[in-house]
Design a protein around this motif. Structure first.
Motif, PDB file in Angstrom:
ATOM      1  N   VAL A 116       1.999 -16.947   0.942  1.00 22.71           N
ATOM      2  CA  VAL A 116       3.153 -16.247   1.511  1.00 22.71           C
ATOM      3  C   VAL A 116       3.054 -16.251   3.028  1.00 22.71           C
ATOM      4  O   VAL A 116       1.965 -16.256   3.604  1.00 22.71           O
ATOM      5  CB  VAL A 116       3.255 -14.811   0.968  1.00 22.71           C
ATOM      6  CG1 VAL A 116       3.481 -14.834  -0.528  1.00 22.71           C
ATOM      7  CG2 VAL A 116       2.015 -13.992   1.308  1.00 22.71           C
ATOM      8  N   ALA A 117       4.235 -16.254   3.682  1.00 22.88           N
ATOM      9  CA  ALA A 117       4.268 -16.354   5.141  1.00 22.88           C
ATOM     10  C   ALA A 117       5.255 -15.361   5.715  1.00 22.88           C
ATOM     11  O   ALA A 117       6.144 -14.840   5.014  1.00 22.88           O
ATOM     12  CB  ALA A 117       4.656 -17.778   5.550  1.00 22.88           C
ATOM     13  N   ASP A 118       5.118 -15.091   6.997  1.00 28.71           N
ATOM     14  CA  ASP A 118       6.033 -14.185   7.696  1.00 28.71           C
ATOM     15  C   ASP A 118       7.477 -14.657   7.532  1.00 28.71           C
ATOM     16  O   ASP A 118       7.767 -15.860   7.571  1.00 28.71           O
ATOM     17  CB  ASP A 118       5.685 -14.130   9.184  1.00 28.71           C
ATOM     18  CG  ASP A 118       4.474 -13.259   9.481  1.00 28.71           C
ATOM     19  OD1 ASP A 118       4.106 -12.456   8.598  1.00 28.71           O
ATOM     20  OD2 ASP A 118       3.891 -13.390  10.582  1.00 28.71           O
ATOM     21  N   GLY A 119       8.374 -13.706   7.351  1.00 32.54           N
ATOM     22  CA  GLY A 119       9.782 -14.018   7.200  1.00 32.54           C
ATOM     23  C   GLY A 119      10.228 -14.141   5.749  1.00 32.54           C
ATOM     24  O   GLY A 119      11.432 -14.103   5.479  1.00 32.54           O
ATOM     25  N   GLN A 120       9.283 -14.290   4.846  1.00 28.98           N
ATOM     26  CA  GLN A 120       9.636 -14.360   3.438  1.00 28.98           C
ATOM     27  C   GLN A 120       9.812 -12.966   2.856  1.00 28.98           C
ATOM     28  O   GLN A 120       9.198 -11.997   3.328  1.00 28.98           O
ATOM     29  CB  GLN A 120       8.551 -15.098   2.642  1.00 28.98           C
ATOM     30  CG  GLN A 120       8.490 -16.595   2.877  1.00 28.98           C
ATOM     31  CD  GLN A 120       7.510 -17.262   1.930  1.00 28.98           C
ATOM     32  OE1 GLN A 120       6.350 -16.862   1.815  1.00 28.98           O
ATOM     33  NE2 GLN A 120       7.980 -18.303   1.247  1.00 28.98           N
ATOM     34  N   VAL A 121      10.652 -12.881   1.825  1.00 29.74           N
ATOM     35  CA  VAL A 121      10.760 -11.651   1.049  1.00 29.74           C
ATOM     36  C   VAL A 121       9.767 -11.753  -0.097  1.00 29.74           C
ATOM     37  O   VAL A 121       9.821 -12.690  -0.902  1.00 29.74           O
ATOM     38  CB  VAL A 121      12.185 -11.451   0.500  1.00 29.74           C
ATOM     39  CG1 VAL A 121      12.239 -10.200  -0.383  1.00 29.74           C
ATOM     40  CG2 VAL A 121      13.186 -11.322   1.637  1.00 29.74           C
ATOM     41  N   VAL A 122       8.842 -10.809  -0.140  1.00 34.51           N
ATOM     42  CA  VAL A 122       7.780 -10.815  -1.141  1.00 34.51           C
ATOM     43  C   VAL A 122       8.131  -9.860  -2.275  1.00 34.51           C
ATOM     44  O   VAL A 122       8.622  -8.746  -2.031  1.00 34.51           O
ATOM     45  CB  VAL A 122       6.427 -10.407  -0.516  1.00 34.51           C
ATOM     46  CG1 VAL A 122       5.326 -10.322  -1.577  1.00 34.51           C
ATOM     47  CG2 VAL A 122       6.031 -11.400   0.576  1.00 34.51           C
ATOM     48  N   VAL A 123       7.895 -10.308  -3.503  1.00 33.40           N
ATOM     49  CA  VAL A 123       8.089  -9.476  -4.689  1.00 33.40           C
ATOM     50  C   VAL A 123       6.700  -9.078  -5.175  1.00 33.40           C
ATOM     51  O   VAL A 123       5.850  -9.947  -5.432  1.00 33.40           O
ATOM     52  CB  VAL A 123       8.834 -10.231  -5.794  1.00 33.40           C
ATOM     53  CG1 VAL A 123       9.068  -9.315  -6.996  1.00 33.40           C
ATOM     54  CG2 VAL A 123      10.149 -10.782  -5.276  1.00 33.40           C
TER      55      VAL A 123
END
Length: 362
Positions: free
Chosen positions: A271-278
């Motif tokens: 996962v990276a900055d700017g992504q929406v994480v679930v």
């Protein structure tokens, strides 16, 4: 023959023969056995008789087929309808004929049927969406399209979603393209949304590609990692794919800096900055081990932008670079949590310990 020889109950009948004057007339000449002329049966009359026989025979066939339960269909022009063309994952082309009337009830239809998991209430579904405002008479205006970015977005099917869109997607399978037509009563109601140019009489159209779906009861599943550090909370091995058991806190003071340890390593992308994480999570206090919050208990997945304002700093810092499918233990000091002001039962001096399952990101 005597009177006694006659059959009983039958009166005697005397045969009436034609007189000699009529014997030579054609009306007494049997057909085809000589005589001056035949009865006048024209070729036209014969053709009519044959046509009548064919019509009667055809009628008889229809009656027999209908009585046997065989449907008799007459070809008619198909009713006009909304036409959606294009492949799954590609932006669809939408054509609405002028004569098509917006429906008064919710309409949903799988244009492409997938074979993946079914979408359930409370799930987070990754989708690509085209949406339109439809005022009737073929007039439509596009609201938004995720196909422009080429990235599906997470949609949580809870009370915050338009009722009609939620109803339209429930039960659909991942890999499906779904057409949902939402009348005002299942959408924005009579008030509409003037800022978006949506009237209270407008119908909303959504074409949704269901890329994947995450169950609200999902948990990390991957390769378990051993954690051998007596100064950190003790992890009780749990069943992979299930929510974690409570952590046992050590007697020593908590670390002053953020700690992130991978307990289960997933196989998905980092996962990276700017992504929406679930994610799913469980939070405990270091000082007494008390569970102060848990998404598993709340029955709702947690969505937040990595590096954004939707979660405390320690979440973004500790989870960055972790793989989807992983379970991570985060030890978060106050400066990376709620600071000196704290929050609720969390004091300004409390260190928090989280178990976080990363279930998806986009």
């Amino acid at each position: 023959m005597s009177e006694d020889d006659k059959p009983r109950g039958e009166p005697a009948v005397k045969a009436k023969l034609p007189s000699g004057r009529g014997v030579g007339r054609s009306e007494f000449t049997p057909h085809g056995i000589g005589g001056r002329s035949r009865s006048k049966v024209s070729a036209m009359t014969a053709a009519k008789a044959k046509r009548r026989q064919r019509v009667l025979a055809g009628t008889l066939v229809v009656v027999v087929l209908a009585s046997a339960g065989v449907g008799i269909f007459i070809a008619t022009r198909p009713e006009p309808a909304i036409a959606i063309t294009g492949a799954f994952g590609k932006q669809p082309k939408v054509d609405i004929p002028k004569e098509v009337v917006p429906p008064t009830t919710l309409q949903k239809k799988a244009l492409i049927t997938g074979k993946g998991a079914k979408v359930a209430d409370g799930d987070v579904t990754f989708v690509n969406v085209d949406s339109y405002v439809w005022s009737g008479k073929g007039v439509k205006k596009q609201l938004d399209s995720t196909y422009k970015t080429g990235k599906p977005v997470p949609l949580q099917l809870n009370e915050n979603v338009l009722p009609g869109l939620k109803k339209g997607l429930l039960g659909q399978q991942a890999g499906s393209r779904v057409l949902v037509q939402i009348p005002p009563k299942d959408g924005l109601g009579e008030q509409g949304n003037p800022q978006a140019g949506i009237k209270g009489t407008d119908t909303l159209i959504f074409i949704v590609d269901v890329v994947s779906t995450i169950s609200k009861t999902a948990a990390a599943s991957g390769t378990e990692k051993q954690l051998d550090d007596s100064k950190l909370p003790k992890v009780t091995p749990g069943e992979v794919g299930k929510q974690p058991t409570d952590l046992k806190m050590p007697k020593n003071d908590p670390p002053s800096k953020l700690v992130a340890k991978t307990l289960i390593e997933g196989s998905g992308p980092a996962v990276a900055d700017g992504q929406v994480v679930v994610a799913q999570y469980k939070g405990q206090l270091w000082r007494n081990g008390k569970v102060f919050d848990a998404s598993w208990k709340n029955g709702s997945l947690f969505l937040f932008p990595l590096g954004g304002q939707g979660a405390i700093k320690g979440f973004s810092t500790g989870l960055k670079g972790q793989k989807v499918g992983s379970r991570v233990m985060l030890v978060i000091p106050p400066k990376d949590g709620y600071g000196k002001q704290g929050s609720g039962e969390i004091k300004g001096t409390d260190t928090m310990v989280f178990m976080v399952d990363i279930l998806g990101a986009a």
